[in-house]
Design a protein around this motif. Structure first.
Motif: not given
Length: 95
Positions: A14-18, A32-34, A53-55
């Motif tokens: 989906t394009a909606g982060n909410e 996984v979100l910015p 955080e991604l590692k």
């Protein structure tokens, strides 16, 4: 992610982060979100969410505001620029 060895099992896009955050809150999976999406989603104050955080970290994303030179900004444009600068400053302090 695939170039770094990650193999996510994607079941919904989906394009909606909410929308994504609501699905995670409901226990439907992980996302996984910015970082910018987390800032607007009140994630820091939500005890039902845990941010990792991604590692290793992915390369930073650049976001730009552009406008024509020598133009007077409308009050709406001027306020948009103020908000963008404020948000970026707050995000930069967290990292």
């Amino acid at each position: 992610m695939a170039r770094r060895g990650g193999r996510p099992h994607i079941v919904c896009r989906t394009a909606g982060n909410e929308t994504v955050l609501s699905m995670v809150r409901a226990g439907m999976g992980s996302a996984v979100l910015p970082q910018l999406a987390l800032h607007g989603g009140d994630v820091d104050s939500d005890e039902s969410l845990c941010v990792h955080e991604l590692k290793p970290a992915l390369p930073p994303r650049e976001i730009f505001l552009l406008w024509q030179a020598n133009r007077t900004h409308s009050p709406l444009v001027a306020r948009t620029i103020e908000i963008a600068v404020d948000v970026v400053g707050k995000i930069a302090k967290r990292t």
